[in-house]
Design a protein around this motif. Sequence first.
Motif, PDB file in Angstrom:
ATOM      1  N   ILE A  64       0.814  -1.115   0.112  1.00  0.00           N
ATOM      2  CA  ILE A  64       0.104   0.159  -0.013  1.00  0.00           C
ATOM      3  C   ILE A  64       0.844   1.094   0.072  1.00  0.00           C
ATOM      4  O   ILE A  64       1.780   1.427   0.786  1.00  0.00           O
ATOM      5  CB  ILE A  64      -0.858   0.041   1.227  1.00  0.00           C
ATOM      6  N   GLN A 188      -4.505   1.399   6.730  1.00  0.00           N
ATOM      7  CA  GLN A 188      -5.625   1.246   6.147  1.00  0.00           C
ATOM      8  C   GLN A 188      -6.391   2.617   6.020  1.00  0.00           C
ATOM      9  O   GLN A 188      -6.905   2.725   4.813  1.00  0.00           O
ATOM     10  CB  GLN A 188      -6.465   0.210   7.011  1.00  0.00           C
ATOM     11  N   ALA A 191      -4.683   4.690   3.267  1.00  0.00           N
ATOM     12  CA  ALA A 191      -5.056   4.102   2.007  1.00  0.00           C
ATOM     13  C   ALA A 191      -6.450   4.490   1.753  1.00  0.00           C
ATOM     14  O   ALA A 191      -6.706   4.616   0.455  1.00  0.00           O
ATOM     15  CB  ALA A 191      -4.914   2.661   1.921  1.00  0.00           C
ATOM     16  N   ALA A 192      -7.479   4.691   2.463  1.00  0.00           N
ATOM     17  CA  ALA A 192      -9.049   4.917   2.170  1.00  0.00           C
ATOM     18  C   ALA A 192      -9.123   6.289   3.093  1.00  0.00           C
ATOM     19  O   ALA A 192     -10.058   5.976   3.980  1.00  0.00           O
ATOM     20  CB  ALA A 192      -9.691   3.831   2.522  1.00  0.00           C
ATOM     21  N   LEU A 195     -12.677   6.230   4.672  1.00  0.00           N
ATOM     22  CA  LEU A 195     -13.233   5.113   5.484  1.00  0.00           C
ATOM     23  C   LEU A 195     -13.738   5.908   6.700  1.00  0.00           C
ATOM     24  O   LEU A 195     -14.775   5.500   7.194  1.00  0.00           O
ATOM     25  CB  LEU A 195     -12.182   4.126   5.450  1.00  0.00           C
ATOM     26  N   LEU A 277     -10.984  -5.043   8.404  1.00  0.00           N
ATOM     27  CA  LEU A 277      -9.830  -4.226   9.028  1.00  0.00           C
ATOM     28  C   LEU A 277      -9.244  -4.963  10.211  1.00  0.00           C
ATOM     29  O   LEU A 277      -7.840  -5.195   9.930  1.00  0.00           O
ATOM     30  CB  LEU A 277     -10.527  -3.039   9.895  1.00  0.00           C
ATOM     31  N   HIS A 280      -7.691  -8.141   8.249  1.00  0.00           N
ATOM     32  CA  HIS A 280      -6.339  -7.779   7.442  1.00  0.00           C
ATOM     33  C   HIS A 280      -5.220  -7.643   8.318  1.00  0.00           C
ATOM     34  O   HIS A 280      -3.888  -7.710   8.058  1.00  0.00           O
ATOM     35  CB  HIS A 280      -6.703  -6.315   6.456  1.00  0.00           C
ATOM     36  N   ASN A 350      -5.954  -5.172  -2.745  1.00  0.00           N
ATOM     37  CA  ASN A 350      -5.801  -3.644  -2.587  1.00  0.00           C
ATOM     38  C   ASN A 350      -6.946  -2.767  -2.975  1.00  0.00           C
ATOM     39  O   ASN A 350      -7.063  -1.776  -2.384  1.00  0.00           O
ATOM     40  CB  ASN A 350      -4.528  -2.977  -2.422  1.00  0.00           C
ATOM     41  N   TRP A 353      -9.515  -1.090  -0.978  1.00  0.00           N
ATOM     42  CA  TRP A 353      -9.624   0.371  -0.235  1.00  0.00           C
ATOM     43  C   TRP A 353     -10.069   1.778  -1.178  1.00  0.00           C
ATOM     44  O   TRP A 353      -9.939   2.846  -0.636  1.00  0.00           O
ATOM     45  CB  TRP A 353      -8.043   0.648   0.081  1.00  0.00           C
ATOM     46  N   GLU A 354     -10.460   1.470  -2.332  1.00  0.00           N
ATOM     47  CA  GLU A 354     -10.452   2.387  -3.326  1.00  0.00           C
ATOM     48  C   GLU A 354     -11.924   3.265  -2.923  1.00  0.00           C
ATOM     49  O   GLU A 354     -12.117   4.306  -3.459  1.00  0.00           O
ATOM     50  CB  GLU A 354     -10.500   1.853  -4.579  1.00  0.00           C
ATOM     51  N   LEU A 359     -16.237  -2.508  -0.567  1.00  0.00           N
ATOM     52  CA  LEU A 359     -15.911  -3.202   0.767  1.00  0.00           C
ATOM     53  C   LEU A 359     -16.937  -4.272   0.786  1.00  0.00           C
ATOM     54  O   LEU A 359     -17.797  -4.478   0.051  1.00  0.00           O
ATOM     55  CB  LEU A 359     -16.741  -2.310   2.138  1.00  0.00           C
TER      56      LEU A 359
END
Length: 378
Positions: A64, A188, A191-192, A195, A277, A280, A350, A353-354, A359
């Motif tokens: 990531i 995480q 990356a998001a 979120l 979460l 991972h 990965n 996370w976009e 999800l």
Amino acid sequence: MTAEQTTSTEAADLMINWELVRTTAATLAAPGPRLTAAEAAAEVQALRSAAAEAVGHVHRITGIDAAKGLGEDLSDVLIVDRAGWSAANAESFRRLLAPALSVALANKPELGKEGSTAQVFGSAAAGAELGAILAYLSANVLGQFEPFHQSRLMLVAPNVVDIAGQLNVERADFRLWVCLHEQTHRVQFAAAPWLADHLKTKITELSVSTMGQADSLPQKLAEAAKQLGAELKGRKSDGETAAAESDQPRRNRLLEALQSPEDRATMSHLTAVMSLLEGHANVVMDAVDSSIVPTVKTIRRRFEDRSERRSPLQKLIRRLLQLDVKAAQYRDGQKFVGHIVEAVGMEQFNRIWEAPEYLPTEHELHHPQEWIERMELR
């Protein structure tokens, strides 16, 4: 002051005595390990170093890109004691629960009369109860990434020292092992970046809806209990025993009966995301070998065995707080992530996370191949 004039934060302050939350948590928390000032300072520095080192490993394992540079910026990494962790969580709860408590206050305006008997005793009872819960958790939490208030990572130094001692493992290795998990959460959310707001919105929706239906809950509970009793009676008449079914499915059906379809969908979504979460982060922890954490196998084995040595009281408290249920959900998340990575690789995984629509659902959490097919991954 009327309910309409009361802001969400003011409602939270009227409904729960937050100062009592903090003092109760600090008072009831079990004493930590005894360290001299020099030992405590050395532990803090060692944890900060482990936190910095862990990011590089998380970046290598996950790929990531958002992890780049996080190890150099530790401004949002806090090393706290048990009281500090409880105080930080009390403030987070205060802000997160404010909209729901505002709804509760609108339903019961008598609780908003500041200084009244109902307001004083009600807020004190709620404060003492929440403080007692935080006190128990504060002695068991190793670390926590808190994305909603100030976006910070907290490492609970006395617990890292205490549990490393209980397990009789190399403390430096244990520090890094813990930081790998917690820094994965930090990565995480980096990356998001959407979120945190996504989760906060869903939590607020659920808590506000629950508070809005509070007056009808006793009737719903009675109806659900009656329905469940009839079902169990029917099972017994068919030669099945009540003991043949675990407590958890019963509790799930009872909870579902109390919730609207919309609330059940929100709860299912939150369960899936939190399982993702934690699962991972566990996958990242399990990806390290002895070249990173020399005694990792010993740490894993002894940490997993630790649950079997809990006292009956600890097991009861964990059951009441449903901590073991959450642990089982997180294992489901770990299986989901492991399956995806094995099937299509970490880079393809990965994509999760976009965007929110990427999800997994709770169903997909148990059927990871369906997530792969929905995402059209190869």
